[in-house]
Scaffold this motif. Structure first.
Motif: not given
Length: 495
Positions: A133-148
């Motif tokens: 649950i916690v990681s779902s909040f943390k990674t939302t921003t990372s996915r938008a800024i850092c994309q493979l």
């Protein structure tokens, strides 16, 4: 009339409790739709400036949190009952063993030990259940800024190093334990050139500042200088890897590693012999780099020395001694004749060749384990990473203590600094890659969800600040390199 043994009774009680627990979970799940409907009705009656889609997403996330904690509460009750049952059993055993009663202290010790085990189990369950649950909040921003953007697959063994050319055309280079170095089209992921001149693991790769020439260091105790010519293929549309299904982070096994011939590196042009061989080391050459101007090169070896060579004649100019254990890395300053070497002796050393007649050395102490790499940044700063799970930023004018320290949860491998934006990329043993600024503030973590990211140890990172598609590359022992697009303005704005 036969009586039921204590073990059978306990087993039956445990089975009944598990059944009751499963029924409780079933009941919890059956009422989810009713609760979510009520929550949405309540929200509709409230004034909010949030869009409906955002509100619904928040409701779903909080619903997940509520369900997880409800399940944990039920499991906690079950564990408490098991503790009581265990204490009762221990008390009974204490009265019947050898006809003598256990002392109160012995009984307390046994019960305390069993209770601590169950308590640890509860803590582990709580941590595992809530981390998603916690990681779902943390990674939302990372996915938008850092994309493979692209994966580069073709090596047959782990990749130790990754580098980007400084001349046109801009290509990606990788050095692997499979005894080869490969050059890749950044846009298409196609292998362009394969260098097979080494007889051992290729441990590093660097490109000449002005010419199409590569420098590789190897476990065969040599460094090779070789010339390449590449023609870039026509770029194809890049699939958006972030549209893949699934939201949770996943753990990969070795079975998930990419196939060694994924993109057909076997059919690309092959270079079999070097222009020049640099050989005078008595051990593995772990790294090599060009000095400013490209007329000299430096190598670092497990024989505890670093060597400075004249590229045109391949003659040894200086042998740099002083480290007490094997060297792990070397790096040169982009504009000055400075070299920094790292070692397993927990130090790194700065060698100054600006005065041709003499060269000085300064020793930096501050780590408590192997210094895996040290690299220059703009100005008078050096950044060092270590197996002691820290990264330190140093001022060359003050060697006594670092000006910033970054503490992490895993050993740090070959770091790299985005010089223009002063962002440090940290590759870790635990497969994570994190981004920090020079003051030690964490900016982002590269996503490892949707089956993205590295599956094993991340060995190295490299920035390419001017490339329009990928501006950060990572490689790992899962035999692949990855190109990322980091939205740096958005990243700095988030800070």
């Amino acid at each position: 009339m036969p009586t039921e043994s204590g073990s059978c009774a306990t087993a039956r009680q445990t089975k009944q409790k598990r059944k009751s627990h499963s029924l409780s979970i079933r009941r919890t799940n059956s009422s989810e739709q009713e609760r979510s409907g009520l929550q949405r009705e309540m929200l509709e009656g409230q004034d909010s400036k949030l869009p409906t889609s955002v509100r619904n997403t928040l409701l779903d996330l909080f619903g997940q949190i509520e369900r997880e904690f409800e399940n944990l509460y039920i499991e906690n009750l079950e564990l408490r009952r098991e503790i009581d049952t265990l204490n009762e059993r221990l008390a009974a055993e204490g009265q019947t063993i050898d006809g003598a009663e256990l002392s109160k202290g012995q009984l307390k010790t046994k019960a305390s030990h069993s209770t601590s085990q169950l308590s640890q189990k509860l803590k582990t369950t709580y941590k595992a259940s809530t981390s998603k649950i916690v990681s779902s909040f943390k990674t939302t921003t990372s996915r938008a800024i850092c994309q493979l953007v692209k994966e580069y697959i073709g090596h047959r063994d782990g990749i130790w190093d990754v580098s980007v050319t400084k001349t046109q055309p801009v290509v990606l280079g990788t050095a692997s334990a499979d005894h080869t170095a490969l050059l890749w089209s950044i846009e298409t992921g196609k292998c362009l050139v394969k260098y097979v001149g080494h007889a051992g693991s290729v441990n590093s790769i660097k490109f000449h500042p002005t010419e199409q020439v590569g420098l590789t260091a190897s476990g065969d105790q040599t460094a090779h200088i070789w010339r390449y010519m590449v023609q870039l293929p026509t770029p194809q549309p890049t699939a958006d890897c972030n549209q893949m299904s699934g939201e949770d982070e996943v753990e990969f096994s070795d079975k998930d590693e990419p196939d060694g011939d994924g993109d057909g590196s076997s059919d690309c042009p092959t270079i079999r012999a070097p222009l020049t061989t640099l050989k005078s080391h008595q051990g593995v050459v772990i790294a090599a780099d060009w000095l400013v101007g490209g007329k000299q090169a430096v190598t670092a070896s497990w024989d505890r020395t670093a060597n400075l060579y004249d590229v045109e004649t391949s003659e040894l100019v200086h042998s740099l001694t002083g480290h007490d254990q094997e060297l792990t890395h070397c790096c040169t300053h982009p504009t000055q004749r400075l070299v920094v070497t790292s070692s397993r002796d927990t130090t790194f050393r700065l060698w100054d060749f600006r005065d041709p007649s003499i060269h000085s050395v300064n020793v930096f102490q501050g780590h408590t384990d192997t210094v895996t790499s040290a690299v220059f940044t703009v100005g008078d700063n050096v950044v060092s990473g270590s197996d002691d799970r820290t990264v330190k930023v140093w001022d060359l004018k003050n060697m006594r203590s670092p000006i910033a320290t970054i503490r992490t949860d895993s050993a740090v491998n070959r770091i790299n600094v985005c010089v223009g934006q002063r962002i440090i990329a940290l590759p870790h043993d635990n497969r994570q890659v994190r981004l920090f600024d020079m003051s030690g503030v964490r900016l982002a973590r590269l996503p490892r969800s949707n089956r993205q990211g590295h599956r094993r140890m991340v060995c190295c990172s490299a920035w390419s600040e001017d490339h329009p598609i990928c501006n950060l590359f990572t490689c790992g022992f899962d035999r692949q390199a990855i190109g990322w697009n980091i939205n740096i303005p958005a990243l700095l704005q988030e800070k």
